[in-house]
Design a protein around this motif. Structure first.
Motif, PDB file in Angstrom:
ATOM      1  N   ASN A  26       0.808  -1.226   0.000  1.00 45.92           N
ATOM      2  CA  ASN A  26       0.000   0.000   0.000  1.00 45.92           C
ATOM      3  C   ASN A  26       0.846   1.283   0.000  1.00 45.92           C
ATOM      4  N   GLY A  27       2.073   1.145  -0.384  1.00 44.82           N
ATOM      5  CA  GLY A  27       2.904   2.338  -0.570  1.00 44.82           C
ATOM      6  C   GLY A  27       2.834   2.789  -2.023  1.00 44.82           C
ATOM      7  N   VAL A  28       3.216   4.018  -2.297  1.00 47.30           N
ATOM      8  CA  VAL A  28       3.253   4.545  -3.663  1.00 47.30           C
ATOM      9  C   VAL A  28       4.562   5.291  -3.846  1.00 47.30           C
ATOM     10  N   VAL A  29       5.333   4.911  -4.851  1.00 50.13           N
ATOM     11  CA  VAL A  29       6.601   5.579  -5.151  1.00 50.13           C
ATOM     12  C   VAL A  29       6.511   6.155  -6.558  1.00 50.13           C
ATOM     13  N   GLY A  30       6.823   7.423  -6.702  1.00 47.09           N
ATOM     14  CA  GLY A  30       6.759   8.081  -8.010  1.00 47.09           C
ATOM     15  C   GLY A  30       8.129   8.209  -8.647  1.00 47.09           C
ATOM     16  N   VAL A  31       8.190   7.872  -9.929  1.00 46.92           N
ATOM     17  CA  VAL A  31       9.439   8.046 -10.677  1.00 46.92           C
ATOM     18  C   VAL A  31       9.101   8.661 -12.031  1.00 46.92           C
ATOM     19  N   THR A  32      10.115   9.205 -12.685  1.00 48.20           N
ATOM     20  CA  THR A  32       9.932   9.734 -14.035  1.00 48.20           C
ATOM     21  C   THR A  32      10.955   9.079 -14.944  1.00 48.20           C
ATOM     22  N   ILE A  33      10.485   8.463 -16.013  1.00 44.36           N
ATOM     23  CA  ILE A  33      11.360   7.769 -16.964  1.00 44.36           C
ATOM     24  C   ILE A  33      11.045   8.282 -18.359  1.00 44.36           C
ATOM     25  N   GLY A  34      12.029   8.899 -18.996  1.00 44.41           N
ATOM     26  CA  GLY A  34      11.814   9.419 -20.351  1.00 44.41           C
ATOM     27  C   GLY A  34      10.598  10.322 -20.441  1.00 44.41           C
ATOM     28  N   GLY A  35      10.366  11.119 -19.396  1.00 36.26           N
ATOM     29  CA  GLY A  35       9.233  12.039 -19.389  1.00 36.26           C
ATOM     30  C   GLY A  35       7.930  11.428 -18.918  1.00 36.26           C
ATOM     31  N   HIS A  36       7.899  10.131 -18.670  1.00 35.18           N
ATOM     32  CA  HIS A  36       6.692   9.469 -18.164  1.00 35.18           C
ATOM     33  C   HIS A  36       6.696   9.497 -16.638  1.00 35.18           C
ATOM     34  N   ASP A  37       5.675  10.109 -16.050  1.00 38.30           N
ATOM     35  CA  ASP A  37       5.530  10.074 -14.598  1.00 38.30           C
ATOM     36  C   ASP A  37       4.779   8.798 -14.238  1.00 38.30           C
ATOM     37  N   ILE A  38       5.402   7.957 -13.442  1.00 45.93           N
ATOM     38  CA  ILE A  38       4.882   6.620 -13.161  1.00 45.93           C
ATOM     39  C   ILE A  38       4.821   6.397 -11.654  1.00 45.93           C
ATOM     40  N   ALA A  39       3.676   5.873 -11.202  1.00 47.22           N
ATOM     41  CA  ALA A  39       3.509   5.531  -9.787  1.00 47.22           C
ATOM     42  C   ALA A  39       3.603   4.026  -9.626  1.00 47.22           C
ATOM     43  N   ILE A  40       4.479   3.582  -8.732  1.00 44.54           N
ATOM     44  CA  ILE A  40       4.649   2.155  -8.459  1.00 44.54           C
ATOM     45  C   ILE A  40       3.976   1.869  -7.116  1.00 44.54           C
ATOM     46  N   THR A  41       3.145   0.865  -7.075  1.00 41.13           N
ATOM     47  CA  THR A  41       2.504   0.500  -5.811  1.00 41.13           C
ATOM     48  C   THR A  41       2.604  -1.019  -5.626  1.00 41.13           C
ATOM     49  N   ARG A  42       2.400  -1.457  -4.391  1.00 42.18           N
ATOM     50  CA  ARG A  42       2.441  -2.902  -4.102  1.00 42.18           C
ATOM     51  C   ARG A  42       1.149  -3.270  -3.385  1.00 42.18           C
ATOM     52  N   ASP A  43       0.451  -4.287  -3.902  1.00 39.97           N
ATOM     53  CA  ASP A  43      -0.820  -4.654  -3.283  1.00 39.97           C
ATOM     54  C   ASP A  43      -0.597  -5.577  -2.082  1.00 39.97           C
ATOM     55  N   GLU A  44      -1.696  -5.991  -1.451  1.00 39.87           N
ATOM     56  CA  GLU A  44      -1.581  -6.757  -0.215  1.00 39.87           C
ATOM     57  C   GLU A  44      -1.119  -8.195  -0.454  1.00 39.87           C
ATOM     58  N   ASP A  45      -1.060  -8.622  -1.706  1.00 39.71           N
ATOM     59  CA  ASP A  45      -0.465  -9.921  -2.042  1.00 39.71           C
ATOM     60  C   ASP A  45       1.027  -9.778  -2.372  1.00 39.71           C
ATOM     61  N   GLY A  46       1.533  -8.569  -2.269  1.00 35.73           N
ATOM     62  CA  GLY A  46       2.944  -8.353  -2.564  1.00 35.73           C
ATOM     63  C   GLY A  46       3.234  -8.065  -4.022  1.00 35.73           C
ATOM     64  N   GLN A  47       2.194  -8.056  -4.827  1.00 34.13           N
ATOM     65  CA  GLN A  47       2.351  -7.846  -6.270  1.00 34.13           C
ATOM     66  C   GLN A  47       2.595  -6.350  -6.556  1.00 34.13           C
ATOM     67  N   VAL A  48       3.465  -6.084  -7.506  1.00 32.35           N
ATOM     68  CA  VAL A  48       3.788  -4.704  -7.878  1.00 32.35           C
ATOM     69  C   VAL A  48       2.969  -4.273  -9.092  1.00 32.35           C
ATOM     70  N   HIS A  49       2.490  -3.020  -9.085  1.00 34.04           N
ATOM     71  CA  HIS A  49       1.752  -2.450 -10.217  1.00 34.04           C
ATOM     72  C   HIS A  49       2.306  -1.074 -10.548  1.00 34.04           C
ATOM     73  N   ALA A  50       2.196  -0.719 -11.824  1.00 34.67           N
ATOM     74  CA  ALA A  50       2.680   0.604 -12.256  1.00 34.67           C
ATOM     75  C   ALA A  50       1.579   1.288 -13.067  1.00 34.67           C
ATOM     76  N   ILE A  51       1.193   2.487 -12.650  1.00 37.68           N
ATOM     77  CA  ILE A  51       0.190   3.268 -13.395  1.00 37.68           C
ATOM     78  C   ILE A  51       0.705   4.696 -13.569  1.00 37.68           C
ATOM     79  N   ALA A  52       0.054   5.444 -14.434  1.00 33.95           N
ATOM     80  CA  ALA A  52       0.454   6.840 -14.649  1.00 33.95           C
ATOM     81  C   ALA A  52       0.343   7.618 -13.344  1.00 33.95           C
ATOM     82  N   ASP A  53       1.367   8.431 -13.067  1.00 31.35           N
ATOM     83  CA  ASP A  53       1.429   9.162 -11.799  1.00 31.35           C
ATOM     84  C   ASP A  53       0.869  10.584 -11.948  1.00 31.35           C
ATOM     85  N   ARG A  54      -0.181  10.722 -12.693  1.00 29.56           N
ATOM     86  CA  ARG A  54      -0.871  12.008 -12.855  1.00 29.56           C
ATOM     87  C   ARG A  54      -2.357  11.729 -12.735  1.00 29.56           C
ATOM     88  N   CYS A  55      -3.004  12.287 -11.748  1.00 32.11           N
ATOM     89  CA  CYS A  55      -4.444  12.128 -11.637  1.00 32.11           C
ATOM     90  C   CYS A  55      -5.097  12.756 -12.860  1.00 32.11           C
TER      91      CYS A  55
END
Lengths: 400, 400, 400
Positions: free
Chosen positions: C49-78
């Motif tokens: 349930n944490g969220v870490v933001g990074v920028t790669i090649g101009g893409h703002d990306i939010a990395i999160t981890r669900d309660e099963d430990g699985q990692v997901h990446a979505i756009a970091d702009r609401c």
């Protein structure tokens, strides 16, 4: 190899491109609306023979106070070589401001060049001058009318929040009003600040704030509009123009206290008196019954340039005795300011600064996805677009 | 809604647009005049096998000193990948400068690539080189001739202040001259610095300075010119070009000690010896009898780019004995530097930094309102426009 | 008066303008190559349930981890008003990320707008969403595939360094690999970082480094190529693409230990095991036997924008017992990190930051003077130009 792409999937439904046509001039008002009255600073910042410099919509303005206590506003750029008069205040004679660099001395009322300190016979004297700005010292704030030089200023009252008659809301024209406040220069366009203040959808940033928890005040997660025109548009002839969220009318709004999809509930409930939020041209917020019933918090979002604004936070009450004034001062220093203007409002500051990047770098005004909750913001945009009297524009001639 | 407006009313009388035509090339010299000698740094900054990097008019230049004590100046950008040689000085062999990154090793006299540390047989060796700059180590300063590579440099003396013969003014060619000074990188165009130094109208910024009050030195509010050509233009064939305010000639100037319109009078009067101010191509000020009679203060305003300059402040005297030199050093550390170069000159620094914004953002060169007091500045502009040997231009290829 | 000039004499022999035609697409890759896998952050940075933001090649990306430990990446702009979700992490329900401002709540797997906290019945819900990015959590790093949304991602292995079979080099797919490392945002284009890492000509910046002196490790001044194709180009079908300097093959390279023209000799010699350096698409360095035999140092130069990159420094070993893992951790904290990743690599950081100015302001890609030593850099440029799958481009719409 091929080019790359957008980072979001925008289905059209809530995209503001469709509604933006309804408030076109608002989108153009990057630098703010010209030909309006704005607060420049607090009255107690300007001493007799003092000079305070401010920038409003790109206009550099010097505020001074003469030996009769009267306030004057003139351009804060010496004609000679363009330095700011306020950079080093020098008032050698009453109703004058002398430039600290080469001694160009301006009349505070007319702006005329009255003398040059080291060149008393100079042929330039009496032939040129800086422009002046209408000003008014009212209820602890100094207001200045800023815009085109030949624009006839309407009365200040047309740019103040309306006088509320159904409540005991302290108004700037009430002779018993007392105010205290602070101002700070912030990053972010003035419109993002105004919208954040009015917006019933932003309450999530406040749900855990100290003042809310301490007062056990009911702070809903959102306010659902029950009618299309839940946000009232107010247009008083020769008077204030603005919008008001009548949270005090249960037929207009339904507060949202929980959301079944996510594990979050609104807190509090001891304090029942609803606050009421309205936003006024050119850029003023009025929050009645905040932080506590009977008190009004005014906020002004004065544009400095397209990416900065001066944030005025003002607490207002009425008082008729010295004891009431002392009590107000005590509460301001130990409650309203630390818990309200600082701790609580800092969350709004964080939010608007975080929003600025998107509007600046990604043309946010045409790349939003609004939701039902934005009824209030859209109503404000339309009202502002209709009643703004002109646009400030960048005064800079350089290409940087 | 309509657009907005200018913030000042400029009646034409003193506006420089009219006079600017008389010194057009000066207005174009944003980056400074090319093909002139400039001081790069102080002699004692460059040790044997040391490398000091400076930027003059956009030219990055590395100054080094060989094992014979001789000074050399070469381009401070390695040919290979453009890093500055001076970023990490490496001189492994006499009369060479090695790039710290990949070991490209340049001859300090010719600029030629003599070897590459890790690739001694490289085919590139001997085929390329960096450009060199003429340099001269004189009286505690290292001067460099900067401009077009194929421009034949005139003698350094053509870019020094003139040798004054009616006073005992220490000149750089006087074998007994002793100098001490400091340099600092400042914000602001070099011309604003030069003009501030020469300007008889800027004395208001100094009227309360510690050194003036302590010495009880007469510091008028202004110097009124009694003739159109009160500022003398000096043009010595193959020699210095500049302008001099002959404050020592009462038929030329009348000091202004008071102004009846404002309540301010000049202070002091114990010290009567007038100082005398002159300004020389390319960007040098000479103030004779300052801070005290017999001493000369030189200032150089060396352009770095269009918005920054290196400010050299140099105190000069003559000495023939070790005791005289020690006395000079003592006075420099405990009087000239703290009260003159720092406390007094900091007011000039404040003024020119405050002026920069107007010239940069509001095209100040075409938006000034000059007064009678500006005779001296205008004379300098004309002289500089006539004798500048070329323009530095931005070396940057990027679009930022 | 005439204009001025260039500051360097560029004889053509080594100028890259001639060779640049061979790797044109590389010169255009200011923002990096799109449609590749890049490390976003370390696995232990992202809590449940944490969220870490990074920028790669101009893409703002939010990395999160669900309660099963699985990692997901979505756009970091609401979608709503463009703030970064990661600015204030809020995950109220499993597999969701809620925007802290107005409560827009996104599904971490699909990116869909699942609810709005304060407006649970909003018509927008279910109709829009943010984009998602493929991600993989491998050997202590979280990798994300970044590029065009409709580009079918090849397997992560195609963007990892090759599996070396002639050495015991720890590979990311080796189940016994253990890694520790750090990342930092640096000024400078990603290509300057990658080239510096591979470059056999930059060893001069390390010749006096603590780790080299302490280990008495042989560090030549340069590595002379004995063949035109000394740098091996590696192109594995559906697998890694890169170049490798086979310093372990004496028929390919001759180390340079001294240069007779300058007084400098390589130091050390106790440690004889040669390290081996290779560079892989999209921007990965592998240094085998570094800092000591058996250890591999991986570096990733992840483009953030055209003038900044994220520098990943990773030490890798293999371990099968807890004792081995503890020994590795101890050595990492007390040897590899302080002497290698910090002290030694800081010299590389200094070098690439010093290089950036030339490439940015003086169009360095077309104003280099390459030498024989640059065989390795040129081989990498060609390989990258051939196998890059697309270009990142500036996502900014503003004109600043």
């Amino acid at each position: 190899m091929t080019g790359s792409e957008s980072t979001t999937t925008n289905t059209a439904i809530g995209n503001s491109a469709r509604v933006a046509r309804q408030y076109g001039p608002y989108v153009q008002a990057d630098w703010g609306f010209a030909n309006h009255w704005y607060p420049a600073c607090f009255s107690d910042e300007v001493e007799v023979n003092g000079v305070v410099g401010v920038t409003i919509g790109g206009h550099d303005i010097a505020i001074t106070r003469d030996e009769d206590g009267q306030v004057h506003a003139i351009a804060d750029r010496c004609l000679h070589r363009g330095v700011k008069l306020s950079a080093k205040p020098m008032c050698f004679a009453n109703k004058t401001v002398t430039c600290w660099y080469h001694g160009y001395t301006y009349n505070a009322e007319s702006g005329n060049l009255d003398t040059i300190v080291g060149s008393p016979d100079d042929k330039l004297i009496g032939t040129v001058g800086v422009r002046t700005y209408p000003s008014e010292d009212l209820a602890g704030l100094i207001f200045v009318f800023v815009g085109e030089e030949d624009y006839t200023p309407p009365p200040l009252d047309s740019d103040l929040p309306m006088l509320v008659t159904d409540k005991k809301t302290p108004h700037f024209r009430n002779p018993n009003i007392i105010t205290k406040g602070m101002r700070r220069k912030l990053y972010g366009n003035w419109r993002l600040a105004a919208e954040n203040g009015l917006d019933p959808g932003h309450l999530l940033v406040h749900w855990d704030n100290k003042i809310v928890v301490a007062l056990d005040r009911a702070m809903p997660l959102g306010m659902k509009a029950l009618k299309d025109d839940a946000t009232e548009s107010i247009d008083i002839e020769d008077g204030p123009k603005g919008v008001m969220n009548r949270y005090d009318l249960p037929e207009n709004y339904q507060p949202v206290f929980e959301n079944p999809m996510v594990d979050i509930k609104a807190r509090g409930g001891t304090m029942y008196e609803p606050f009421r939020v309205s936003c006024w041209l050119p850029a003023t917020l009025m929050v009645e019954n905040w932080p506590i019933p009977g008190i009004t918090q005014y906020e002004f979002y004065v544009p400095i340039d397209d990416h900065h604004h001066m944030y005025f936070e003002v607490i207002a009450d009425t008082a008729t005795t010295e004891a009431e004034r002392k009590e107000f001062d005590f509460k301001y220093e130990n409650f309203y300011k630390p818990l309200g203007l600082l701790d609580f409002n800092n969350n709004d500051v964080f939010a608007r600064e975080a929003t600025e990047e998107h509007y600046q770098r990604f043309d946010g005004w045409n790349n939003e996805v609004l939701s039902d909750m934005d009824y209030s913001v859209v109503a404000w945009r339309k009202q502002a677009a209709t009643h703004g009297r002109g646009f400030f524009q960048s005064p800079y001639l350089d290409e940087d």
